[in-house]
Design a protein around this motif. Structure first.
Motif, PDB file in Angstrom:
ATOM      1  N   ASP A 119       0.805  -1.228   0.000  1.00 53.37           N
ATOM      2  CA  ASP A 119       0.000   0.000   0.000  1.00 53.37           C
ATOM      3  C   ASP A 119       0.841   1.283   0.000  1.00 53.37           C
ATOM      4  OD1 ASP A 119      -3.034  -0.910   0.477  1.00 53.37           O
ATOM      5  OD2 ASP A 119      -1.723  -2.198   1.664  1.00 53.37           O
ATOM      6  N   PRO A 120       1.967   1.350   0.726  1.00 51.55           N
ATOM      7  CA  PRO A 120       2.761   2.586   0.725  1.00 51.55           C
ATOM      8  C   PRO A 120       3.300   2.982  -0.652  1.00 51.55           C
ATOM      9  CG  PRO A 120       3.372   1.207   2.589  1.00 51.55           C
ATOM     10  CD  PRO A 120       2.507   0.363   1.691  1.00 51.55           C
ATOM     11  N   TYR A 121       3.318   2.044  -1.593  1.00 54.15           N
ATOM     12  CA  TYR A 121       3.888   2.322  -2.911  1.00 54.15           C
ATOM     13  C   TYR A 121       2.818   2.585  -3.981  1.00 54.15           C
ATOM     14  CZ  TYR A 121       7.667   0.266  -0.277  1.00 54.15           C
ATOM     15  OH  TYR A 121       8.570   0.002   0.710  1.00 54.15           O
ATOM     16  N   VAL A 122       1.559   2.324  -3.633  1.00 53.89           N
ATOM     17  CA  VAL A 122       0.461   2.536  -4.582  1.00 53.89           C
ATOM     18  C   VAL A 122       0.288   4.026  -4.856  1.00 53.89           C
ATOM     19  CG1 VAL A 122      -2.016   2.264  -4.995  1.00 53.89           C
ATOM     20  CG2 VAL A 122      -0.721   0.429  -3.879  1.00 53.89           C
ATOM     21  N   GLY A 123       0.191   4.384  -6.146  1.00 51.42           N
ATOM     22  CA  GLY A 123       0.070   5.783  -6.533  1.00 51.42           C
ATOM     23  C   GLY A 123       1.413   6.465  -6.673  1.00 51.42           C
ATOM     24  N   LYS A 124       2.475   5.763  -6.306  1.00 54.62           N
ATOM     25  CA  LYS A 124       3.835   6.285  -6.445  1.00 54.62           C
ATOM     26  C   LYS A 124       4.592   5.381  -7.414  1.00 54.62           C
ATOM     27  CE  LYS A 124       3.618   7.973  -1.681  1.00 54.62           C
ATOM     28  NZ  LYS A 124       4.156   7.831  -0.304  1.00 54.62           N
ATOM     29  N   GLU A 125       5.297   4.393  -6.850  1.00 53.23           N
ATOM     30  CA  GLU A 125       6.009   3.447  -7.722  1.00 53.23           C
ATOM     31  C   GLU A 125       5.065   2.458  -8.387  1.00 53.23           C
ATOM     32  OE1 GLU A 125       8.725   5.192  -4.881  1.00 53.23           O
ATOM     33  OE2 GLU A 125       6.877   4.042  -4.538  1.00 53.23           O
ATOM     34  N   LEU A 126       3.905   2.256  -7.798  1.00 51.15           N
ATOM     35  CA  LEU A 126       2.965   1.233  -8.275  1.00 51.15           C
ATOM     36  C   LEU A 126       1.618   1.844  -8.631  1.00 51.15           C
ATOM     37  CD1 LEU A 126       2.375  -1.778  -8.708  1.00 51.15           C
ATOM     38  CD2 LEU A 126       1.870  -1.965  -6.268  1.00 51.15           C
ATOM     39  N   ASN A 127       1.277   1.792  -9.909  1.00 52.41           N
ATOM     40  CA  ASN A 127       0.029   2.377 -10.404  1.00 52.41           C
ATOM     41  C   ASN A 127      -1.011   1.279 -10.648  1.00 52.41           C
ATOM     42  OD1 ASN A 127      -2.007   3.781 -11.635  1.00 52.41           O
ATOM     43  ND2 ASN A 127      -0.838   4.326 -13.476  1.00 52.41           N
ATOM     44  N   LEU A 128      -2.081   1.285  -9.852  1.00 55.44           N
ATOM     45  CA  LEU A 128      -3.150   0.289  -9.996  1.00 55.44           C
ATOM     46  C   LEU A 128      -4.464   0.921 -10.440  1.00 55.44           C
ATOM     47  CD1 LEU A 128      -2.567  -1.854  -6.761  1.00 55.44           C
ATOM     48  CD2 LEU A 128      -1.553  -2.144  -9.036  1.00 55.44           C
ATOM     49  N   SER A 129      -4.407   2.159 -10.906  1.00 54.72           N
ATOM     50  CA  SER A 129      -5.634   2.897 -11.232  1.00 54.72           C
ATOM     51  C   SER A 129      -6.426   2.281 -12.380  1.00 54.72           C
ATOM     52  CB  SER A 129      -5.295   4.351 -11.574  1.00 54.72           C
ATOM     53  OG  SER A 129      -4.452   4.425 -12.716  1.00 54.72           O
ATOM     54  N   ASP A 130      -5.740   1.523 -13.244  1.00 51.56           N
ATOM     55  CA  ASP A 130      -6.417   0.934 -14.400  1.00 51.56           C
ATOM     56  C   ASP A 130      -6.651  -0.566 -14.234  1.00 51.56           C
ATOM     57  OD1 ASP A 130      -7.596   1.228 -16.965  1.00 51.56           O
ATOM     58  OD2 ASP A 130      -5.794   0.427 -17.919  1.00 51.56           O
ATOM     59  N   MET A 131      -6.397  -1.089 -13.046  1.00 54.05           N
ATOM     60  CA  MET A 131      -6.555  -2.517 -12.811  1.00 54.05           C
ATOM     61  C   MET A 131      -7.987  -2.844 -12.396  1.00 54.05           C
ATOM     62  SD  MET A 131      -4.539  -5.026 -10.115  1.00 54.05           S
ATOM     63  CE  MET A 131      -3.068  -5.251 -11.099  1.00 54.05           C
ATOM     64  N   ASP A 132      -8.479  -3.995 -12.859  1.00 57.40           N
ATOM     65  CA  ASP A 132      -9.811  -4.447 -12.468  1.00 57.40           C
ATOM     66  C   ASP A 132      -9.908  -4.519 -10.952  1.00 57.40           C
ATOM     67  OD1 ASP A 132     -10.856  -6.703 -15.126  1.00 57.40           O
ATOM     68  OD2 ASP A 132      -9.741  -4.831 -15.194  1.00 57.40           O
ATOM     69  N   LYS A 133     -10.987  -4.012 -10.395  1.00 62.23           N
ATOM     70  CA  LYS A 133     -11.152  -3.984  -8.941  1.00 62.23           C
ATOM     71  C   LYS A 133     -11.102  -5.386  -8.335  1.00 62.23           C
ATOM     72  CE  LYS A 133     -14.051  -2.244  -5.198  1.00 62.23           C
ATOM     73  NZ  LYS A 133     -14.022  -3.502  -4.437  1.00 62.23           N
ATOM     74  N   SER A 134     -11.685  -6.346  -9.048  1.00 61.66           N
ATOM     75  CA  SER A 134     -11.691  -7.712  -8.522  1.00 61.66           C
ATOM     76  C   SER A 134     -10.273  -8.246  -8.368  1.00 61.66           C
ATOM     77  CB  SER A 134     -12.494  -8.641  -9.440  1.00 61.66           C
ATOM     78  OG  SER A 134     -11.916  -8.703 -10.736  1.00 61.66           O
ATOM     79  N   MET A 135      -9.366  -7.808  -9.244  1.00 61.73           N
ATOM     80  CA  MET A 135      -7.981  -8.237  -9.151  1.00 61.73           C
ATOM     81  C   MET A 135      -7.289  -7.607  -7.933  1.00 61.73           C
ATOM     82  SD  MET A 135      -7.517 -10.310 -11.729  1.00 61.73           S
ATOM     83  CE  MET A 135      -9.195 -10.821 -11.369  1.00 61.73           C
TER      84      MET A 135
END
Length: 437
Positions: A119-135
């Motif tokens: 979680d600390p890396y989401v939106g920074k090094e790790l972009n999950l904005s386009d990933m399916d929510k179920s995933m």
């Protein structure tokens, strides 16, 4: 004098800023992320699969290294059969790689506390904005993101249409039942004669599907308990035992010597078996090994539908003791969001988990990939009408799988009758579950 001091100070600041700028890396959202002080960082990554998957994966790593010159990636892989034993040994000795791939047994490792919270890396090094929510939900445990899906798929029946044509039997269609499956398997075996079989034995791999089709499941994540009782699986084992005795299922000997998951040895590839249960992403590997035409149809239906979900095929987790968590997050981001990476990987681990990468691959999809996309779309539409819970493997899955395979072999080789074997099996998995809580 003051003016001279000011100029010197500004010059120094500019020099420092320029020096820092030379060691920055692109952030997941397009910004800049500081590297490890410009120092050379080495990431170890481990996965399972064949040589072809290894070649594709390593090619992606080389592209990543071109983009981030201060990060070197060392990959290692092994066949699925020995992968988790190897991983468990490394975890026990504290020498596990920075990133390792997991499947439906991710809950097992989440419970062991060996996975890093991402979680600390989401939106920074790790972009999950386009990933399916179920995933994303799939990789989240007790509110913490511990796993990022690398591909999505849906299990289905691979059908060798060439064998069906030779047998003069219509190719199955979505909506068929298990009675249809049994009758079709026997008809194909009888028509083609000795040395040919209607289907591989997927008693073990299909068990969770069969349970869901009857309102049960292998593991109830919400309750933290097994999701079935012994009486719920006796019929499933009897079903396969009858087909085995009818001669429509691959013999126990051939199931061992020519395992269905090994595309190089599989009797699907050699044109001796007409059907098997596979993950949709595996179709490419099978089709590459045969000139026969293969396709995918939905799993036969039960009382409560197909029991098949559009789910994560496998994904990446970071070792809790990794010395380079930020760089690991950057590599995971590259794996799921970079267009070049998506083109190299294709559907090997399942269809891409982000919309943009799926749309990118659809444009130039091969005929086989088109079958996969079409199949996944049919499953996706089906579960809108008949929702299916995404399930996880029970704790102690590696032990469970060995026991389940052993149970099927004991029945197949005539060492135990179905009732005795299933009783021992259920007692065994209860103990395994208890030991891994």
């Amino acid at each position: 004098m003051k003016k001279g001091l000011l100029v010197s100070t500004l010059a120094a600041l500019v020099a420092v800023t320029a020096a820092c700028g030379g060691n920055t890396a692109q952030n997941a959202d397009g910004g800049k992320s500081q590297g490890d002080g410009g120092k050379q960082v080495t990431l170890r990554v481990m996965w399972w699969g064949d040589q072809k998957r290894a070649d594709k994966t390593n090619e992606v790593f080389r592209k990543f290294e071109e983009k981030y010159p201060n990060i070197k990636v060392e990959g290692e892989f092994s066949p699925a059969s020995g992968y988790f034993d190897k991983l468990n040994t490394q975890l026990a000795s504290g020498t596990a790689p920075d990133i390792f791939f997991l499947g439906g047994n991710v809950v097992d490792y989440a419970n062991k506390g060996v996975l890093l919270e991402l979680d600390p890396y989401v939106g920074k090094e790790l972009n999950l904005s386009d990933m399916d929510k179920s995933m994303i939900d799939y990789g989240t445990f007790k509110g913490k993101l511990l796993h990022v899906s690398a591909g999505a798929n849906a299990r289905g029946i691979v059908v060798n249409t060439t064998l069906f044509e030779k047998a003069g039997i219509p190719v199955p269609k979505d909506g068929w039942t298990w009675d249809d499956f049994a009758q079709t398997s026997k008809a194909v075996a009888d028509k083609l004669g000795q040395g040919y079989y209607g289907t591989y034995d997927f008693t073990v791999d299909g068990m969770d599907i069969a349970l869901k089709q009857n309102g049960k499941q292998l593991y109830d994540m919400e309750k933290g308990t097994l999701g079935f009782e012994q009486k719920d699986v006796i019929g499933w084992f009897n079903f396969w035992d009858k087909m085995r005795k009818d001669g429509s299922v691959v013999t126990p000997e051939l199931q061992v010597s020519n395992p269905p998951e090994d595309t190089g040895k599989s009797l699907i590839s050699t044109g001796k078996v007409a059907m098997s249960l596979i993950a949709s992403n595996q179709l490419v590997g099978y089709q590459n090994m045969t000139k026969d035409k293969l396709t995918l149809v939905q799993v036969p239906r039960g009382p409560k539908g197909s029991g098949v979900a559009f789910e994560s095929s496998q994904g990446m987790s970071v070792y809790a003791k990794s010395q380079h968590p930020k760089e690991a997050a950057m590599l995971i981001n590259f794996f799921i969001n970079d267009p070049e990476a998506a083109k190299i990987l294709g559907n090997d681990r399942g269809v891409p988990v982000t919309t943009a990468m799926r749309d990118l691959l659809k444009k130039d999809a091969s005929p086989v990939d088109q079958i996969i996309y079409d199949y996944c779309n049919r499953v996706s539409e089906a579960i809108k009408k008949e929702p299916v819970k995404v399930s996880y493997n029970p704790p102690g899955f590696t032990e469970y799988k060995k026991l389940a395979d052993k149970t099927v072999q004991e029945i197949g080789f005539g060492k135990k009758d179905v009732q005795t074997a299933v009783t021992d099996f259920y007692n065994g998995i209860q103990q395994i579950f208890k030991n891994n809580q």
